[in-house]
Design a protein around this motif. Sequence first.
Motif, PDB file in Angstrom:
ATOM      1  N   HIS A 110       0.876   2.194  -6.729  1.00 41.13           N
ATOM      2  CA  HIS A 110      -0.189   2.713  -7.583  1.00 41.13           C
ATOM      3  C   HIS A 110      -1.595   2.387  -7.059  1.00 41.13           C
ATOM      4  O   HIS A 110      -2.479   1.991  -7.812  1.00 41.13           O
ATOM      5  N   PRO A 111      -1.851   2.600  -5.770  1.00 37.04           N
ATOM      6  CA  PRO A 111      -3.221   2.408  -5.281  1.00 37.04           C
ATOM      7  C   PRO A 111      -4.072   3.631  -5.594  1.00 37.04           C
ATOM      8  O   PRO A 111      -3.552   4.707  -5.909  1.00 37.04           O
ATOM      9  N   HIS A 112      -5.384   3.470  -5.498  1.00 32.48           N
ATOM     10  CA  HIS A 112      -6.268   4.642  -5.501  1.00 32.48           C
ATOM     11  C   HIS A 112      -6.157   5.219  -4.093  1.00 32.48           C
ATOM     12  O   HIS A 112      -6.773   4.720  -3.152  1.00 32.48           O
ATOM     13  N   VAL A 113      -5.334   6.258  -3.949  1.00 30.59           N
ATOM     14  CA  VAL A 113      -4.960   6.740  -2.626  1.00 30.59           C
ATOM     15  C   VAL A 113      -6.183   7.109  -1.779  1.00 30.59           C
ATOM     16  O   VAL A 113      -6.193   6.933  -0.561  1.00 30.59           O
ATOM     17  N   MET A 114      -7.257   7.585  -2.437  1.00 28.25           N
ATOM     18  CA  MET A 114      -8.427   8.011  -1.682  1.00 28.25           C
ATOM     19  C   MET A 114      -9.250   6.844  -1.138  1.00 28.25           C
ATOM     20  O   MET A 114     -10.192   7.050  -0.383  1.00 28.25           O
ATOM     21  N   ASN A 117      -6.612   3.702   3.866  1.00 31.92           N
ATOM     22  CA  ASN A 117      -6.432   4.416   5.123  1.00 31.92           C
ATOM     23  C   ASN A 117      -5.425   5.552   4.945  1.00 31.92           C
ATOM     24  O   ASN A 117      -4.455   5.423   4.207  1.00 31.92           O
ATOM     25  N   ALA A 118      -5.651   6.676   5.628  1.00 34.49           N
ATOM     26  CA  ALA A 118      -4.792   7.841   5.447  1.00 34.49           C
ATOM     27  C   ALA A 118      -3.337   7.538   5.782  1.00 34.49           C
ATOM     28  O   ALA A 118      -2.414   8.016   5.113  1.00 34.49           O
ATOM     29  N   ASN A 119      -3.096   6.727   6.822  1.00 35.19           N
ATOM     30  CA  ASN A 119      -1.722   6.368   7.169  1.00 35.19           C
ATOM     31  C   ASN A 119      -1.091   5.504   6.089  1.00 35.19           C
ATOM     32  O   ASN A 119       0.094   5.637   5.779  1.00 35.19           O
ATOM     33  N   ALA A 120      -1.880   4.609   5.485  1.00 35.56           N
ATOM     34  CA  ALA A 120      -1.374   3.788   4.398  1.00 35.56           C
ATOM     35  C   ALA A 120      -1.056   4.649   3.177  1.00 35.56           C
ATOM     36  O   ALA A 120      -0.060   4.427   2.482  1.00 35.56           O
ATOM     37  N   SER A 142       8.366  16.338  -6.600  1.00 33.03           N
ATOM     38  CA  SER A 142       7.086  16.408  -7.306  1.00 33.03           C
ATOM     39  C   SER A 142       6.304  15.101  -7.171  1.00 33.03           C
ATOM     40  O   SER A 142       6.880  14.020  -7.057  1.00 33.03           O
ATOM     41  N   TYR A 143       4.994  15.220  -7.251  1.00 35.13           N
ATOM     42  CA  TYR A 143       4.103  14.070  -7.049  1.00 35.13           C
ATOM     43  C   TYR A 143       2.839  14.246  -7.879  1.00 35.13           C
ATOM     44  O   TYR A 143       2.304  15.361  -7.984  1.00 35.13           O
ATOM     45  N   VAL A 144       2.369  13.155  -8.477  1.00 31.94           N
ATOM     46  CA  VAL A 144       1.017  13.104  -9.028  1.00 31.94           C
ATOM     47  C   VAL A 144       0.340  11.853  -8.498  1.00 31.94           C
ATOM     48  O   VAL A 144       0.983  10.829  -8.245  1.00 31.94           O
ATOM     49  N   SER A 145      -0.956  11.923  -8.311  1.00 28.48           N
ATOM     50  CA  SER A 145      -1.685  10.878  -7.606  1.00 28.48           C
ATOM     51  C   SER A 145      -2.363   9.898  -8.568  1.00 28.48           C
ATOM     52  O   SER A 145      -3.091  10.326  -9.472  1.00 28.48           O
ATOM     53  N   PRO A 146      -2.134   8.585  -8.400  1.00 30.29           N
ATOM     54  CA  PRO A 146      -2.851   7.613  -9.233  1.00 30.29           C
ATOM     55  C   PRO A 146      -4.362   7.785  -9.112  1.00 30.29           C
ATOM     56  O   PRO A 146      -4.883   7.947  -8.001  1.00 30.29           O
ATOM     57  N   PHE A 147      -5.058   7.783 -10.223  1.00 33.28           N
ATOM     58  CA  PHE A 147      -6.520   7.894 -10.280  1.00 33.28           C
ATOM     59  C   PHE A 147      -7.042   9.241  -9.793  1.00 33.28           C
ATOM     60  O   PHE A 147      -8.229   9.402  -9.545  1.00 33.28           O
ATOM     61  N   GLY A 148      -6.153  10.218  -9.660  1.00 36.29           N
ATOM     62  CA  GLY A 148      -6.595  11.552  -9.284  1.00 36.29           C
ATOM     63  C   GLY A 148      -6.784  11.734  -7.787  1.00 36.29           C
ATOM     64  O   GLY A 148      -6.492  10.857  -6.977  1.00 36.29           O
ATOM     65  N   TRP A 149      -7.288  12.918  -7.423  1.00 33.74           N
ATOM     66  CA  TRP A 149      -7.439  13.285  -6.013  1.00 33.74           C
ATOM     67  C   TRP A 149      -8.893  13.626  -5.682  1.00 33.74           C
ATOM     68  O   TRP A 149      -9.176  14.571  -4.965  1.00 33.74           O
TER      69      TRP A 149
END
Length: 417
Positions: A110-114, A117-120, A142-149
Amino acid sequence: MNVLLLALAAVNPLSYPSYEQTVVAEFASSAEASAATCEVSPLPDDARLAFSCRWDDTNPRHESKGRMMNRAGVKGSFYFVGESGGAFFSAGARTLMAMGHAIGNHTLAHPHVMTVNANAGFRQIAANRVLLETTIQHPVTSYVSPFGWQQDPLDPDRARTLAEALVASGHFVSEDGQMPWSGLSDRVWMWTNRFNADDRNPRRKLFVDGFTRTRAAALANRGVPRVTLGTHSWCDAKGEAEQESWLKEFFHPEDGVQMNDWEYGAYRYQFLHGGVVKTGTDGARATFRVKRYAAAYVGDPIALSLKFSVAPVRVGGDGRELVRAPRGTWTLPQDREGALMPEISRTEDGTLEVIPDEASAKLTLRFRNRTGACLRNLYFAAALPPKWSVRRVSADCAKLAADGIFERTFDMGAVRD
C-alpha cells in the motif's frame, strides 16, 4: 533485477491466445438465414449498464459488506494488500469469493505508487498479483492504486511508465476512474464511473447525486458502460443498512446487470477483442464462428451473449442447444478450452527458470515438464521492470513431452533512463 514470471500470462491484453466456437442458427426461411448477421452484445443479455461495488484494503469488515451486498442482490470487488492482512488475507478472500465477489490487486504494501521508483512500483503491483493468485487459486486481472494515480509534476512520465507496467503485469480492468494521461485506450484499460457516498457515514443525498452523475456519464460513453459505488468498508451496521436500501432502490434497473470485476473484465475483453464471422448458409441454417478467450487468461468463464439481426428459431453450439435470454440474446458458454486453470502455483523447484542476463540484455525462460504426461498448448509470458524498454515477452509451445524442456530467449531492449 527482479523479473517475475506470472502464473497467468502477464501480457498486453491484445495478445492473449484465442480459440473458436461454431454456432449454427436455424431460421424460418432460407432468405432469413442468408440475411442474418450475428454479433456479441456489449454486456450480458444486451444490458445497457453494469453495476458493481468496490471496497479497498485487507479489512475484516469486508465480510459484513459482502453479506450486505448479497442481501441487496449486488456484486462487488474487494482489493487486497498482500502484506497487511494476516489470516484474513487468505481466509477472508476465499469467503468473499464464495459469496460471488471478486478479489483485486491493491499492491503488496500500500505505498503511494507515484512517490516510489518506477521499478519499485512495478514490483509492488506484479508481486502482489502473484501472491494473490497463488493464495486464492484464481486469476487476478483487476487493480486499483493506493492514493490514486495523480501525476507528479516534476516527473510527468513516471505515471505513464507505471501504467505501461500495470498492463504488462496482466491487469486490464479496474474500479478506478479514468487515467487520461496514461495513453491507455478503453480497449486496453477498462475503468469505471465510480462515486462515493461517505465511507464512514453514508448519506443518501451523496448517493443519489453520485449515482445520477455517474449513470449519465456511463450512458454517454458506451466504451465504459459501468457504474460503481464505494471505496472502503469503514461504516457501521447502521451505515450498511442505509447502503443496502439504496442499492436495492437504484442498482436494479430493468436494463442493467450485476457484474464483479472478474466477470466484467472477462466479458468486455471478449466483446472488444473477439468477434463473430459468418461462415456460410445451408437452406434455413446459417453458421457463425465466434472468437473466444479462455478464462485462464481473461479471468472468468463467463458466457457470451449473441444477438442476431434476424430472430432465429433455435441456436446450437458445441453440440448443445443455446438458451434464449430474457432480452432476446442467446447465451454461449465457454467450451472446455475456456475453463479456469485447475491449479495456480509459483514454481521454485527448478521446473521453471527465469534467467536474466543484464550484460547482454537477454532474458531466458526454461521450463521442464515434470508432470509425467505430455502437455499441450502451453503459453508463457513474463513482465519486465520499467528499467527495460521491452515491457513484456511471451511464447507458445504446442506440445511438450514428459521430461521435455522448452526454452526461449528474449531481448529486453535498452535500459531506460
